[in-house]
Write a protein that holds these residues in place. Structure first.
Motif, PDB file in Angstrom:
ATOM      1  N   THR A  19       0.847  -1.187   0.000  1.00 41.79           N
ATOM      2  CA  THR A  19       0.000   0.000   0.000  1.00 41.79           C
ATOM      3  C   THR A  19       0.885   1.242   0.000  1.00 41.79           C
ATOM      4  OG1 THR A  19      -0.160   0.211   2.427  1.00 41.79           O
ATOM      5  CG2 THR A  19      -1.749  -1.230   1.326  1.00 41.79           C
ATOM      6  N   SER A  20       0.426   2.262  -0.710  1.00 42.23           N
ATOM      7  CA  SER A  20       1.149   3.534  -0.763  1.00 42.23           C
ATOM      8  C   SER A  20       0.240   4.569  -1.404  1.00 42.23           C
ATOM      9  CB  SER A  20       2.449   3.411  -1.564  1.00 42.23           C
ATOM     10  OG  SER A  20       2.175   3.261  -2.945  1.00 42.23           O
ATOM     11  N   ARG A  21       0.682   5.825  -1.382  1.00 38.98           N
ATOM     12  CA  ARG A  21      -0.024   6.859  -2.123  1.00 38.98           C
ATOM     13  C   ARG A  21       0.082   6.574  -3.621  1.00 38.98           C
ATOM     14  NH1 ARG A  21       3.732   9.809   0.479  1.00 38.98           N
ATOM     15  NH2 ARG A  21       4.410  10.716  -1.516  1.00 38.98           N
ATOM     16  N   LYS A  22      -0.945   6.960  -4.362  1.00 36.31           N
ATOM     17  CA  LYS A  22      -0.952   6.674  -5.798  1.00 36.31           C
ATOM     18  C   LYS A  22       0.206   7.351  -6.524  1.00 36.31           C
ATOM     19  CE  LYS A  22      -4.783   5.747  -7.531  1.00 36.31           C
ATOM     20  NZ  LYS A  22      -6.210   5.751  -7.949  1.00 36.31           N
ATOM     21  N   ASP A  23       0.609   8.536  -6.041  1.00 38.44           N
ATOM     22  CA  ASP A  23       1.649   9.280  -6.753  1.00 38.44           C
ATOM     23  C   ASP A  23       3.023   8.626  -6.655  1.00 38.44           C
ATOM     24  OD1 ASP A  23       1.174  10.388  -3.971  1.00 38.44           O
ATOM     25  OD2 ASP A  23       3.098  11.323  -4.408  1.00 38.44           O
TER      26      ASP A  23
END
Length: 316
Positions: A174-178
């Motif tokens: 999981t991570s930020r989309k950017d």
């Protein structure tokens, strides 16, 4: 010498850049001229007082150090003056490494590979070691396993996806989309934006029979919500303080293991990680370097969130 000292517990403004006595190595210790010091969330926790019972103020901060041995104490034969080294300090029992010089036990200090810069070396000790312990020593990750890494774009997470890749495991992070492209380039097969309203449904869809290892680098109720995604005999490994009770009922049906990790320094482990990095198999991601006297700004950046990789303080 000059060092960053937390005069009292509180916000970043309590950090003072001041003259303090230069330490002298005792029996089994080395004095290191510090070139770079990594900044970690743990440093922020110490500064604000989470460990005040163990680390009373004033206290010198910093748990990641790289530099050059300037003097050795009696009984040290594993290191010599002039050796370039890196290490993590004895958390809760030693002054920190945000300083021009630092003393540490020689048996915790690893020699820095020649091809590894001081900045990259200072980014390794806590973050890479924690990822290694979570995945290899406690998670027992192996080729063919499925692993879920919650928080794949932070300092520990970016090392975790790389270590998972080295084992041959299938990795969801999981991570930020950017930063999905970065996380995937370092080893994640699949990335999920944790801010999506259906993020947990996506993680369940990617489980394909369950994750063998789930790494919690974000906290909250992540352990509780992850248990239903495990494969039989799966392991959840968390590095985050767990101050609030969580319901572990969903783990019973899987014979789940839950590991709570607080890192113990190891020169042997660091030497292994340093070698992997020098050979291009691990890549430290340093988001920003700042002068030592700007430690307070580094803490503000960490507390603001949205970090990708490490912040490192440099002494020159």
């Amino acid at each position: 010498m000059r060092a960053i000292v937390a005069e009292k517990n509180g916000g970043p403004e309590v950090l003072a850049f001041k003259d303090v006595p230069q330490p002298t190595p005792g029996i089994g210790e080395v004095l290191v001229k510090v070139e770079a010091a990594g900044v970690n969330p743990f440093d922020v926790q110490v500064r604000r007082g989470d460990y005040a019972a163990y680390m009373p103020t004033p206290h010198q901060l910093g748990v990641d150090v790289s530099g050059t041995v300037a003097a050795i104490g009696e009984g040290v034969d594993s290191l010599a003056v002039g050796d370039d080294v890196f290490y993590s300090t004895r958390v809760l029992s030693n002054e920190g490494g945000y300083a021009e010089f630092h003393v540490e036990q020689a048996n915790l200090v690893a020699k820095k590979p020649k091809d590894l810069s001081f900045v990259d070396a200072a980014a390794l000790p806590i973050a890479a070691s924690t990822a290694w312990v979570c995945l290899i020593e406690r998670g027992r990750l192996k080729a063919g396993d499925r692993v879920l890494i919650h928080g794949g774009s932070g300092g520990v997470g970016l090392f975790a996806v790389q270590i998972a890749r080295l084992t041959g495991a299938a990795t969801v992070a999981t991570s930020r989309k950017d930063v999905h492209e970065l996380v995937q380039s370092l080893g994640a097969d699949t990335t999920v934006d944790y801010r999506d309203t259906d993020a947990w449904d996506q993680l369940s869809a990617h489980a394909q029979g369950g994750y063998d290892v789930i790494v919690d680098l974000v906290g909250g109720d992540t352990i509780q919500k992850s248990l239903s995604l495990l494969a039989p005999g799966g392991r959840v490994v968390s590095i985050v303080d767990q101050p609030n009770p969580q319901n572990l009922y969903d783990g019973w049906g899987f014979n789940a293991e839950i590991h709570l990790v607080f890192l113990t320094p190891s020169a042997e482990r660091l030497a292994k990680l340093g070698s992997l990095t020098a050979h291009g198999l691990l890549k430290p991601v340093v988001e920003q370097t700042l002068p030592l006297d700007q430690a307070a700004e580094a803490h503000r950046l960490i507390e603001a969130g949205r970090r990708t990789g490490k912040i490192v303080l440099v002494t020159s």
